[in-house]
Design a protein around this motif. Structure first.
Motif, PDB file in Angstrom:
ATOM      1  N   THR A 294     -32.884 -46.094   9.260  1.00 12.01           N
ATOM      2  CA  THR A 294     -32.711 -46.460   7.850  1.00 12.01           C
ATOM      3  C   THR A 294     -33.994 -46.269   7.040  1.00 12.01           C
ATOM      4  OG1 THR A 294     -33.201 -48.796   8.351  1.00 12.01           O
ATOM      5  CG2 THR A 294     -30.886 -48.112   8.372  1.00 12.01           C
ATOM      6  N   GLU A 295     -35.133 -46.232   7.709  1.00 14.45           N
ATOM      7  CA  GLU A 295     -36.395 -46.064   6.993  1.00 14.45           C
ATOM      8  C   GLU A 295     -36.548 -44.660   6.404  1.00 14.45           C
ATOM      9  OE1 GLU A 295     -39.389 -48.935   6.916  1.00 14.45           O
ATOM     10  OE2 GLU A 295     -37.314 -49.003   6.214  1.00 14.45           O
ATOM     11  N   VAL A 296     -35.893 -43.671   6.985  1.00 16.44           N
ATOM     12  CA  VAL A 296     -36.003 -42.305   6.459  1.00 16.44           C
ATOM     13  C   VAL A 296     -34.738 -41.894   5.701  1.00 16.44           C
ATOM     14  CG1 VAL A 296     -37.611 -41.615   8.267  1.00 16.44           C
ATOM     15  CG2 VAL A 296     -35.162 -41.243   8.598  1.00 16.44           C
ATOM     16  N   ARG A 297     -33.810 -42.820   5.552  1.00 19.39           N
ATOM     17  CA  ARG A 297     -32.575 -42.505   4.821  1.00 19.39           C
ATOM     18  C   ARG A 297     -32.339 -43.507   3.692  1.00 19.39           C
ATOM     19  NH1 ARG A 297     -28.223 -40.504   9.287  1.00 19.39           N
ATOM     20  NH2 ARG A 297     -27.222 -39.724   7.385  1.00 19.39           N
ATOM     21  N   LEU A 298     -33.450 -43.973   3.127  1.00 17.00           N
ATOM     22  CA  LEU A 298     -33.369 -44.944   2.044  1.00 17.00           C
ATOM     23  C   LEU A 298     -32.665 -44.376   0.822  1.00 17.00           C
ATOM     24  CD1 LEU A 298     -36.903 -46.606   2.301  1.00 17.00           C
ATOM     25  CD2 LEU A 298     -34.706 -47.589   2.987  1.00 17.00           C
ATOM     26  N   ALA A 299     -32.940 -43.107   0.506  1.00 15.92           N
ATOM     27  CA  ALA A 299     -32.313 -42.509  -0.673  1.00 15.92           C
ATOM     28  C   ALA A 299     -30.796 -42.500  -0.536  1.00 15.92           C
ATOM     29  CB  ALA A 299     -32.836 -41.092  -0.881  1.00 15.92           C
ATOM     30  N   GLU A 300     -30.307 -42.173   0.649  1.00 12.65           N
ATOM     31  CA  GLU A 300     -28.865 -42.177   0.867  1.00 12.65           C
ATOM     32  C   GLU A 300     -28.292 -43.572   0.710  1.00 12.65           C
ATOM     33  OE1 GLU A 300     -27.102 -39.622   4.078  1.00 12.65           O
ATOM     34  OE2 GLU A 300     -29.222 -39.465   4.622  1.00 12.65           O
ATOM     35  N   LEU A 301     -29.027 -44.571   1.222  1.00 14.43           N
ATOM     36  CA  LEU A 301     -28.565 -45.947   1.092  1.00 14.43           C
ATOM     37  C   LEU A 301     -28.448 -46.346  -0.373  1.00 14.43           C
ATOM     38  CD1 LEU A 301     -30.578 -47.688   3.954  1.00 14.43           C
ATOM     39  CD2 LEU A 301     -28.093 -47.602   3.753  1.00 14.43           C
ATOM     40  N   VAL A 302     -29.447 -45.952  -1.152  1.00 13.79           N
ATOM     41  CA  VAL A 302     -29.412 -46.277  -2.578  1.00 13.79           C
ATOM     42  C   VAL A 302     -28.244 -45.571  -3.253  1.00 13.79           C
ATOM     43  CG1 VAL A 302     -30.641 -46.041  -4.763  1.00 13.79           C
ATOM     44  CG2 VAL A 302     -31.882 -46.772  -2.717  1.00 13.79           C
ATOM     45  N   LEU A 303     -28.088 -44.283  -2.965  1.00 15.62           N
ATOM     46  CA  LEU A 303     -27.039 -43.502  -3.616  1.00 15.62           C
ATOM     47  C   LEU A 303     -25.640 -43.960  -3.217  1.00 15.62           C
ATOM     48  CD1 LEU A 303     -28.574 -39.924  -3.409  1.00 15.62           C
ATOM     49  CD2 LEU A 303     -28.270 -41.321  -5.457  1.00 15.62           C
ATOM     50  N   ARG A 304     -25.499 -44.447  -1.984  1.00 21.61           N
ATOM     51  CA  ARG A 304     -24.177 -44.842  -1.504  1.00 21.61           C
ATOM     52  C   ARG A 304     -23.874 -46.322  -1.732  1.00 21.61           C
ATOM     53  NH1 ARG A 304     -22.733 -41.593   4.032  1.00 21.61           N
ATOM     54  NH2 ARG A 304     -23.832 -39.655   3.587  1.00 21.61           N
ATOM     55  N   ALA A 305     -24.814 -47.025  -2.336  1.00 22.64           N
ATOM     56  CA  ALA A 305     -24.643 -48.467  -2.494  1.00 22.64           C
ATOM     57  C   ALA A 305     -23.377 -48.795  -3.285  1.00 22.64           C
ATOM     58  CB  ALA A 305     -25.870 -49.076  -3.172  1.00 22.64           C
ATOM     59  N   ASP A 306     -23.057 -47.969  -4.292  1.00 19.19           N
ATOM     60  CA  ASP A 306     -21.820 -48.148  -5.053  1.00 19.19           C
ATOM     61  C   ASP A 306     -21.101 -46.808  -5.061  1.00 19.19           C
ATOM     62  OD1 ASP A 306     -19.788 -48.473  -6.916  1.00 19.19           O
ATOM     63  OD2 ASP A 306     -20.981 -49.801  -8.193  1.00 19.19           O
ATOM     64  N   GLY A 307     -20.226 -46.626  -4.100  1.00 20.83           N
ATOM     65  CA  GLY A 307     -19.562 -45.342  -3.914  1.00 20.83           C
ATOM     66  C   GLY A 307     -18.742 -44.912  -5.120  1.00 20.83           C
ATOM     67  N   GLU A 308     -18.054 -45.863  -5.752  1.00 23.24           N
ATOM     68  CA  GLU A 308     -17.226 -45.521  -6.908  1.00 23.24           C
ATOM     69  C   GLU A 308     -18.086 -45.067  -8.083  1.00 23.24           C
ATOM     70  OE1 GLU A 308     -14.510 -48.531  -8.003  1.00 23.24           O
ATOM     71  OE2 GLU A 308     -13.439 -48.528  -6.081  1.00 23.24           O
ATOM     72  N   ALA A 309     -19.212 -45.749  -8.271  1.00 26.93           N
ATOM     73  CA  ALA A 309     -20.104 -45.371  -9.372  1.00 26.93           C
ATOM     74  C   ALA A 309     -20.661 -43.969  -9.156  1.00 26.93           C
ATOM     75  CB  ALA A 309     -21.248 -46.376  -9.492  1.00 26.93           C
ATOM     76  N   LEU A 310     -21.002 -43.653  -7.921  1.00 29.80           N
ATOM     77  CA  LEU A 310     -21.526 -42.320  -7.626  1.00 29.80           C
ATOM     78  C   LEU A 310     -20.457 -41.254  -7.872  1.00 29.80           C
ATOM     79  CD1 LEU A 310     -23.791 -40.512  -6.590  1.00 29.80           C
ATOM     80  CD2 LEU A 310     -23.012 -40.989  -4.240  1.00 29.80           C
ATOM     81  N   THR A 311     -19.205 -41.554  -7.475  1.00 30.78           N
ATOM     82  CA  THR A 311     -18.109 -40.615  -7.722  1.00 30.78           C
ATOM     83  C   THR A 311     -17.917 -40.372  -9.218  1.00 30.78           C
ATOM     84  OG1 THR A 311     -16.984 -41.297  -5.688  1.00 30.78           O
ATOM     85  CG2 THR A 311     -15.640 -40.216  -7.377  1.00 30.78           C
ATOM     86  N   ASP A 312     -17.967 -41.460  -9.963  1.00 32.48           N
ATOM     87  CA  ASP A 312     -17.800 -41.326 -11.418  1.00 32.48           C
ATOM     88  C   ASP A 312     -18.955 -40.539 -12.036  1.00 32.48           C
ATOM     89  OD1 ASP A 312     -15.477 -42.763 -11.252  1.00 32.48           O
ATOM     90  OD2 ASP A 312     -16.356 -44.659 -11.921  1.00 32.48           O
ATOM     91  N   LEU A 313     -20.166 -40.803 -11.568  1.00 39.26           N
ATOM     92  CA  LEU A 313     -21.334 -40.091 -12.089  1.00 39.26           C
ATOM     93  C   LEU A 313     -21.214 -38.598 -11.825  1.00 39.26           C
ATOM     94  CD1 LEU A 313     -24.201 -40.121 -13.334  1.00 39.26           C
ATOM     95  CD2 LEU A 313     -25.076 -40.446 -10.988  1.00 39.26           C
ATOM     96  N   ARG A 314     -20.808 -38.244 -10.615  1.00 42.05           N
ATOM     97  CA  ARG A 314     -20.650 -36.822 -10.286  1.00 42.05           C
ATOM     98  C   ARG A 314     -19.611 -36.165 -11.191  1.00 42.05           C
ATOM     99  NH1 ARG A 314     -20.703 -37.473  -3.693  1.00 42.05           N
ATOM    100  NH2 ARG A 314     -22.940 -37.155  -3.397  1.00 42.05           N
ATOM    101  N   ALA A 315     -18.485 -36.836 -11.341  1.00 39.37           N
ATOM    102  CA  ALA A 315     -17.425 -36.270 -12.177  1.00 39.37           C
ATOM    103  C   ALA A 315     -17.916 -36.058 -13.607  1.00 39.37           C
ATOM    104  CB  ALA A 315     -16.215 -37.206 -12.163  1.00 39.37           C
ATOM    105  N   GLN A 316     -18.720 -36.995 -14.074  1.00 40.33           N
ATOM    106  CA  GLN A 316     -19.186 -36.937 -15.456  1.00 40.33           C
ATOM    107  C   GLN A 316     -20.209 -35.827 -15.682  1.00 40.33           C
ATOM    108  OE1 GLN A 316     -22.024 -39.993 -17.452  1.00 40.33           O
ATOM    109  NE2 GLN A 316     -19.946 -40.790 -17.786  1.00 40.33           N
ATOM    110  N   VAL A 317     -21.256 -35.794 -14.848  1.00 41.69           N
ATOM    111  CA  VAL A 317     -22.342 -34.843 -15.115  1.00 41.69           C
ATOM    112  C   VAL A 317     -22.038 -33.441 -14.624  1.00 41.69           C
ATOM    113  CG1 VAL A 317     -24.082 -36.669 -15.111  1.00 41.69           C
ATOM    114  CG2 VAL A 317     -23.606 -35.420 -12.994  1.00 41.69           C
ATOM    115  N   LEU A 318     -21.048 -33.290 -13.741  1.00 39.42           N
ATOM    116  CA  LEU A 318     -20.702 -31.949 -13.262  1.00 39.42           C
ATOM    117  C   LEU A 318     -19.466 -31.391 -13.981  1.00 39.42           C
ATOM    118  CD1 LEU A 318     -21.254 -32.412  -9.405  1.00 39.42           C
ATOM    119  CD2 LEU A 318     -22.854 -31.543 -11.126  1.00 39.42           C
TER     120      LEU A 318
END
Length: 391
Positions: A294-318
């Motif tokens: 987990t020490e080298v995958r912190l960015a993934e942990l942050v990005l996956r913390a709210d899966g729905e929000a990340l999905t919505d963000l991708r849909a919006q900016v892409l």
């Protein structure tokens, strides 16, 4: 079976009883010299108590022998006394080696002096041989009883300590107050380390993993707080797994499907556990045989913390790419991602994608047509970086 008849004459029996006190003294003196583990324990008042116990044991043996009973089967009090002695030795931390040596020394000394006295009192050679058999059979029985007591005490104390250690691990994982943790650590006879690192892994692999990592490692049960049935894992709390020690821990966990949390001060082990559990719940998986660090995958942990929000963000900016076909869309996405990560350095983007720099220029031209000036907007760049960072 021993013949049910009188073994010794009254004269021999009387002579042997008269030797019990000096034989007991000589036995203890010999044990002090020949068995160093007892040198201190047998001196002073304790030595006199031991002499009394030896004298009673020898007296009990003579009662059996002279009464015609089977002296190879000591009476219950003698067996019980030997059993209790074995348990006491285990509690003091001595192995059975010392006690068995003491038995051997005692048997030799007692036999030498009692046999000399028996011969002087008129014991026949045949009876003397039988006497020797009885003496050493008696000692064997007492030794076996002590060994049984020693083993039972070790097993009992081992079970008790394991329960205390498991309880300590549970308290650490659930975030108990510092005072309660200190009390539990003392009860478990466990010296707190600087840090603890939580490791989650399938229950089937926990036992094998414990065998190859720090012996001070704590193991909690499989009913983990906060875990869903689908994420059932055994939890290990590994002491001082930092720096090179962490690298060694990760190597030892290769191929075991482990998820490894960060090192935290030992009283804050719950933080490490929570991080590892969160990684497991968010679907972070080992890269090949390598455990999830987990020490080298912190960015993934942050990005996956709210899966729905990340999905919505991708849909919006892409969204500007939605009208493209799958092939062109994927090429522009990988180019945009590389361009963001390399801060627009065309040669580095080309090298990563194995294309000509002119190809990068062409694709970025397409993206600028789709996004316009938004590619120069810091907020848009941040959102695109987040959206494409976990791809």
């Amino acid at each position: 079976m021993v013949p049910q008849q009188e073994t010794f004459s009254p004269e021999v029996a009387s002579a042997l009883r008269g030797e019990l006190t000096p034989v007991a003294e000589q036995t203890v003196a010999a044990i002090v010299v020949e068995v160093p583990s007892y040198a201190e324990a047998f001196r002073g008042p304790m030595g006199r108590k031991i002499e009394g116990a030896v004298e009673l044991a020898l007296g009990g043996f003579l009662e059996l022998a002279t009464g015609g009973a089977d002296a190879s089967r000591p009476v219950d009090p003698a067996i019980e006394g030997a059993y209790v002695l074995g348990r006491g030795e285990a509690r003091t931390g001595r192995s059975m080696d010392a006690l068995l040596s003491a038995y051997r020394v005692g048997a030799r000394v007692a036999w030498r002096h009692l046999s000399e006295r028996a011969v002087a009192a008129g014991m026949s050679a045949a009876t003397l041989a039988r006497f020797a058999e009885l003496v050493f059979a008696y000692i064997d029985q007492l030794s076996a009883a002590s060994a049984s007591g020693h083993a039972d005490q070790l097993a009992a104390s081992g079970r008790v300590r394991r329960r205390h250690l498991e309880r300590l691990a549970e308290l650490l994982v659930t975030g108990a107050p510092p005072y309660e943790l200190h009390v539990a650590a003392e009860r478990a006879d466990w010296t707190p380390p600087r840090t603890l690192t939580a490791v989650l892994l399938p229950p089937s692999g926990a036992r094998d993993a414990v065998a190859v990592i720090d012996a001070r490692t704590l193991q909690a049960g499989e009913d983990l707080p906060g875990a869903e049935p689908s994420t059932e894992r055994a939890v290990l709390l590994v002491p001082d797994a930092e720096g090179f020690a962490r690298a060694a821990l990760l190597t030892s966990l290769t191929g075991r499907g482990a998820v490894v949390g960060p090192a935290r001060p030992w009283q804050d082990a719950r933080s490490s556990y929570s991080r590892a559990l969160r990684a497991l719940q968010l679907g972070l998986t080992p890269e090949g045989e390598t455990p999830v660090d987990t020490e080298v995958r912190l960015a993934e942990l942050v990005l996956r913390a709210d899966g729905e929000a990340l999905t919505d963000l991708r849909a919006q900016v892409l969204a500007p790419l939605d009208d493209l076909g799958p092939g062109p869309r994927e090429k522009l996405l990988e180019t945009l991602r590389s361009w963001l990560l390399h801060h627009g350095r065309r040669e580095q983007v080309a090298a990563e994608l194995f294309v000509h720099p002119q190809t990068v220029r062409y694709r970025m031209g397409q993206l600028r047509d789709l996004y316009g000036k938004r590619l120069d907007d810091p907020q848009t760049v941040l959102e695109l970086t987040l959206a494409l960072g976990a791809r």
